[in-house]
Design a protein around this motif. Structure first.
Motif, PDB file in Angstrom:
ATOM      1  N   PHE A  32       0.838  -1.204   0.000  1.00 33.00           N
ATOM      2  CA  PHE A  32       0.000   0.000   0.000  1.00 33.00           C
ATOM      3  C   PHE A  32       0.873   1.255   0.000  1.00 33.00           C
ATOM      4  CE2 PHE A  32      -2.104   3.393   2.434  1.00 33.00           C
ATOM      5  CZ  PHE A  32      -3.176   3.654   1.582  1.00 33.00           C
ATOM      6  N   SER A  33       1.950   1.231   0.809  1.00 35.45           N
ATOM      7  CA  SER A  33       2.870   2.377   0.864  1.00 35.45           C
ATOM      8  C   SER A  33       3.493   2.645  -0.497  1.00 35.45           C
ATOM      9  CB  SER A  33       3.971   2.123   1.898  1.00 35.45           C
ATOM     10  OG  SER A  33       3.431   2.010   3.182  1.00 35.45           O
ATOM     11  N   LEU A  34       3.911   1.567  -1.188  1.00 36.55           N
ATOM     12  CA  LEU A  34       4.520   1.717  -2.516  1.00 36.55           C
ATOM     13  C   LEU A  34       3.531   2.334  -3.496  1.00 36.55           C
ATOM     14  CD1 LEU A  34       6.506  -1.624  -2.977  1.00 36.55           C
ATOM     15  CD2 LEU A  34       7.458   0.673  -3.090  1.00 36.55           C
ATOM     16  N   SER A  35       2.300   1.802  -3.497  1.00 37.41           N
ATOM     17  CA  SER A  35       1.277   2.316  -4.417  1.00 37.41           C
ATOM     18  C   SER A  35       0.995   3.789  -4.130  1.00 37.41           C
ATOM     19  CB  SER A  35      -0.018   1.514  -4.275  1.00 37.41           C
ATOM     20  OG  SER A  35       0.216   0.163  -4.569  1.00 37.41           O
ATOM     21  N   LYS A  36       0.903   4.108  -2.839  1.00 35.20           N
ATOM     22  CA  LYS A  36       0.636   5.479  -2.411  1.00 35.20           C
ATOM     23  C   LYS A  36       1.772   6.422  -2.848  1.00 35.20           C
ATOM     24  CE  LYS A  36       0.295   7.924   2.018  1.00 35.20           C
ATOM     25  NZ  LYS A  36       0.355   7.701   3.481  1.00 35.20           N
ATOM     26  N   PHE A  37       3.029   5.955  -2.709  1.00 35.40           N
ATOM     27  CA  PHE A  37       4.188   6.766  -3.077  1.00 35.40           C
ATOM     28  C   PHE A  37       4.220   7.007  -4.586  1.00 35.40           C
ATOM     29  CE2 PHE A  37       8.677   7.177  -4.341  1.00 35.40           C
ATOM     30  CZ  PHE A  37       9.046   8.260  -3.565  1.00 35.40           C
ATOM     31  N   GLU A  38       3.992   5.959  -5.364  1.00 30.04           N
ATOM     32  CA  GLU A  38       4.045   6.096  -6.826  1.00 30.04           C
ATOM     33  C   GLU A  38       2.886   6.958  -7.331  1.00 30.04           C
ATOM     34  OE1 GLU A  38       4.600   2.215  -8.564  1.00 30.04           O
ATOM     35  OE2 GLU A  38       6.499   1.928  -7.507  1.00 30.04           O
ATOM     36  N   SER A  39       1.742   6.854  -6.663  1.00 31.33           N
ATOM     37  CA  SER A  39       0.603   7.707  -7.019  1.00 31.33           C
ATOM     38  C   SER A  39       0.938   9.167  -6.758  1.00 31.33           C
ATOM     39  CB  SER A  39      -0.618   7.269  -6.214  1.00 31.33           C
ATOM     40  OG  SER A  39      -1.681   8.157  -6.421  1.00 31.33           O
ATOM     41  N   MET A  40       1.614   9.424  -5.639  1.00 28.85           N
ATOM     42  CA  MET A  40       2.020  10.782  -5.291  1.00 28.85           C
ATOM     43  C   MET A  40       2.944  11.369  -6.360  1.00 28.85           C
ATOM     44  SD  MET A  40       4.155  12.073  -1.952  1.00 28.85           S
ATOM     45  CE  MET A  40       5.719  11.502  -2.593  1.00 28.85           C
ATOM     46  N   LYS A  64       3.045  10.652  -9.485  1.00 26.62           N
ATOM     47  CA  LYS A  64       2.302  10.921 -10.723  1.00 26.62           C
ATOM     48  C   LYS A  64       1.464  12.200 -10.617  1.00 26.62           C
ATOM     49  CE  LYS A  64       1.972   6.055 -12.041  1.00 26.62           C
ATOM     50  NZ  LYS A  64       1.111   4.854 -12.033  1.00 26.62           N
ATOM     51  N   THR A  65       0.922  12.455  -9.425  1.00 32.72           N
ATOM     52  CA  THR A  65      -0.001  13.589  -9.270  1.00 32.72           C
ATOM     53  C   THR A  65       0.677  14.853  -8.756  1.00 32.72           C
ATOM     54  OG1 THR A  65      -0.528  12.866  -7.016  1.00 32.72           O
ATOM     55  CG2 THR A  65      -1.938  12.025  -8.805  1.00 32.72           C
ATOM     56  N   ASN A  66       1.953  14.709  -8.306  1.00 34.62           N
ATOM     57  CA  ASN A  66       2.696  15.829  -7.707  1.00 34.62           C
ATOM     58  C   ASN A  66       2.097  16.299  -6.378  1.00 34.62           C
ATOM     59  OD1 ASN A  66       4.760  16.071  -9.609  1.00 34.62           O
ATOM     60  ND2 ASN A  66       3.437  17.233 -10.993  1.00 34.62           N
ATOM     61  N   ASP A  67       1.179  15.492  -5.818  1.00 30.40           N
ATOM     62  CA  ASP A  67       0.677  15.807  -4.477  1.00 30.40           C
ATOM     63  C   ASP A  67       1.762  15.448  -3.464  1.00 30.40           C
ATOM     64  OD1 ASP A  67      -1.751  16.567  -5.465  1.00 30.40           O
ATOM     65  OD2 ASP A  67      -2.648  14.578  -5.249  1.00 30.40           O
ATOM     66  N   VAL A  68       1.793  16.133  -2.348  1.00 27.09           N
ATOM     67  CA  VAL A  68       2.747  15.808  -1.290  1.00 27.09           C
ATOM     68  C   VAL A  68       1.989  15.115  -0.170  1.00 27.09           C
ATOM     69  CG1 VAL A  68       4.420  16.676   0.372  1.00 27.09           C
ATOM     70  CG2 VAL A  68       4.217  17.759  -1.879  1.00 27.09           C
ATOM     71  N   LEU A  69       2.251  13.803  -0.006  1.00 29.59           N
ATOM     72  CA  LEU A  69       1.589  13.009   1.021  1.00 29.59           C
ATOM     73  C   LEU A  69       2.579  12.694   2.131  1.00 29.59           C
ATOM     74  CD1 LEU A  69      -0.305  10.511  -1.322  1.00 29.59           C
ATOM     75  CD2 LEU A  69      -1.188  12.631  -0.338  1.00 29.59           C
ATOM     76  N   PHE A  70       2.067  12.439   3.313  1.00 33.02           N
ATOM     77  CA  PHE A  70       2.948  12.149   4.453  1.00 33.02           C
ATOM     78  C   PHE A  70       3.141  10.644   4.603  1.00 33.02           C
ATOM     79  CE2 PHE A  70       3.754  11.117   8.890  1.00 33.02           C
ATOM     80  CZ  PHE A  70       4.848  11.938   9.153  1.00 33.02           C
ATOM     81  N   PHE A  71       4.394  10.242   4.863  1.00 29.28           N
ATOM     82  CA  PHE A  71       4.745   8.850   5.173  1.00 29.28           C
ATOM     83  C   PHE A  71       5.569   8.864   6.456  1.00 29.28           C
ATOM     84  CE2 PHE A  71       4.294   9.175   0.634  1.00 29.28           C
ATOM     85  CZ  PHE A  71       3.710   7.976   0.222  1.00 29.28           C
ATOM     86  N   ASP A  72       5.361   7.867   7.308  1.00 31.52           N
ATOM     87  CA  ASP A  72       6.258   7.811   8.471  1.00 31.52           C
ATOM     88  C   ASP A  72       7.607   7.266   8.013  1.00 31.52           C
ATOM     89  OD1 ASP A  72       6.326   4.957   8.641  1.00 31.52           O
ATOM     90  OD2 ASP A  72       4.465   4.961   9.807  1.00 31.52           O
ATOM     91  N   SER A  73       8.613   7.398   8.857  1.00 24.63           N
ATOM     92  CA  SER A  73       9.988   7.048   8.437  1.00 24.63           C
ATOM     93  C   SER A  73      10.112   5.562   8.121  1.00 24.63           C
ATOM     94  CB  SER A  73      10.994   7.453   9.518  1.00 24.63           C
ATOM     95  OG  SER A  73      10.746   6.742  10.715  1.00 24.63           O
ATOM     96  N   ASN A  74       9.354   4.703   8.833  1.00 24.14           N
ATOM     97  CA  ASN A  74       9.407   3.260   8.535  1.00 24.14           C
ATOM     98  C   ASN A  74       8.894   2.960   7.138  1.00 24.14           C
ATOM     99  OD1 ASN A  74      10.512   2.503  10.980  1.00 24.14           O
ATOM    100  ND2 ASN A  74       8.523   2.264  11.974  1.00 24.14           N
TER     101      ASN A  74
END
Length: 463
Positions: A11-19, A21-31
């Motif tokens: 899910f984290s990978l999909s969320k990161f790659e989606s970000m 593509k859209t240039n949105d800045v999403l938050f991820f924890d360090s882990n």
């Protein structure tokens, strides 16, 4: 740093790659960033790993693990000074972090300072729970230094800690092989097999050692045990086939090669070996069929082309042999043996210029056999290129001084060039070395041989 590939991670990978593509800045924890970066580094997606590190440090500027990933990327890019500065900063904050010392060692290694790399890894051992990994890195540094005894010792330490570390086992055997310690390798593998009697890799490796020692029956037993341990082990069937060939049990060898074709994708090597076996059992049509299959499977593998070349040479079909040797040379133009075949085939076809070209190429590639020198010389004589032939013989003299075959040719060539004084000098030299070889003058220089003075000198020395 390694994380399992669970659902959250996906899910984290999909969320990161989606970000991205859209240039949105999403938050991820360090882990999450750690898992994303590790995934991209493992799968070779270096640019994405670099982006993840950059974004990770923007959101978590104090995360030491992310900084260590940054160091890893800097080292990969050969920005060693920058990596070193960042490691010094991390060391002040976390002096007992083993990963800092591992990356420090990596920098020393990149700078070819392998001794310091080893010393730094020894420090890492004091803080690490992953001893096997560090022993493996130390062994690699010894390999870089070509200190195979110590490399072997440290890979053995890895194996003691993790007895399923087959990479370490293979590297230990590599060190034994490099040191030409075949008997010692067998002793080591036997000790390993005492503890792990069903290790197909160990049985396979001990079989290869016996094969290299030409102890084929022992090799066969070892490969049989490898197959008993894992009856899907393609490499063991392949090696067993090679042993059976050496024992001239060709039908059984064919059976084993066929098993490899059933268990895995077909290989040109297996088809080639089957063809060789059929040729040994006097089944030429089947041999040719399998050589052709090998070529169809891998047209860029030179050995099947050579096998067909030799097949047609035995049948004295030089035109077809020439076609296939040209194919082999187009794949490996630096192979001396191929050029010698090319030369011999063209000579048989009376293509003198091409044959001479083949022998010249063989000499250029370092084939300094006497036969190669004198055959090229004889072809040049037929072509009337006496000066080049003379040069060839003078080159040959450097390797074969005081050789009758060369001296007679030098004599004949000087006579052809109307340099009688030198011609007589070399003829007298040749007659002193071996008068029986005087037939060379008669065969290569018949017009010179007809001269009374030449005949008289030869007869005088022959008597």
């Amino acid at each position: 740093m390694q994380l399992s590939q669970n659902e959250d991670h996906n899910f984290s990978l999909s969320k990161f790659e989606s970000m991205l593509k859209t240039n949105d800045v999403l938050f991820f924890d360090s882990n999450e960033f750690e898992g994303i970066i590790f995934h991209y580094l493992e799968t070779g997606k270096f640019a994405l790993a670099k982006k993840a590190v950059k974004l990770g440090l923007e959101q978590h500027p104090d995360a030491s693990v992310l900084k260590l990933f940054r160091v890893e990327i800097l080292i990969f890019e050969d920005k060693l000074s920058e990596a070193d500065l960042l490691l010094n900063e991390l060391h002040r904050l976390e002096p007992s972090n083993d990963e800092i010392y591992i990356q420090k060692a990596n920098i020393f290694s990149k700078r070819d300072n392998h001794k310091m790399a080893i010393e730094t890894l020894e420090t890492a051992l004091e803080f690490s729970t992953e001893e096997a990994e560090i022993y493996s890195l130390m062994a690699m540094e010894y390999m870089f230094m070509e200190d195979y005894e110590n490399a072997k010792l440290y890979y053995m330490k890895c194996l003691e800690l993790e007895d399923d570390d087959y990479a370490a086992l293979y590297n230990i055997i590599y060190c034994f092989d490099f040191l030409e310690q075949r008997e010692e390798a067998i002793d080591f593998l036997n000790l390993f097999l005492d503890k792990h009697p069903y290790s197909e890799v160990a049985w396979h490796q001990i079989g290869k050692q016996y094969f290299d020692l030409k102890q084929y029956k022992k090799a066969l037993t070892a490969f049989d045990f490898a197959i008993i341990s894992d009856d899907y082990f393609v490499g063991a069937y392949m090696e067993k086939g090679k042993v059976l060939e050496k024992l001239e049990r060709y039908e059984e060898a064919i059976e084993n090669y066929h098993i490899t074709l059933e268990l895995d994708d077909p290989t040109a090597f297996a088809y080639l070996r089957i063809g060789k076996c059929y040729e040994k059992t006097k089944q030429p049509k089947l041999a040719l069929d399998f050589y052709t299959k090998a070529i169809d499977e891998d047209p860029l593998l030179d050995k099947p082309w050579i096998a067909i070349t030799d097949f047609y040479l035995k049948k004295l079909n030089y035109q077809k042999a020439l076609y296939y040797i040209n194919k082999a040379i187009s794949i490996d133009s630096e192979n001396v043996l191929y050029w010698k075949r090319f030369a011999k085939i063209n000579k048989r076809l009376n293509f003198i210029e091409e044959a001479e070209k083949g022998y010249k190429k063989a000499l250029d590639l370092g084939n300094y056999e006497l036969e190669t020198w004198i055959t090229r010389c004889d072809l040049l004589i037929k072509l009337g290129e006496f000066e080049t032939a003379l040069d060839t013989m003078y080159q040959a003299v450097e390797f074969y001084p005081e050789t009758a075959e060369i001296e007679y040719r030098l004599a004949g060539l000087y006579f052809c060039l109307n340099q009688g004084e030198r011609g007589y000098y070399h003829l007298k030299n040749a007659l002193k070395i071996d008068a029986e070889y005087s037939i060379i003058i008669e065969e290569l220089f018949p017009e010179i041989f007809k001269r009374n003075s030449i005949k008289a000198l030869i007869e005088k020395n022959s008597n």
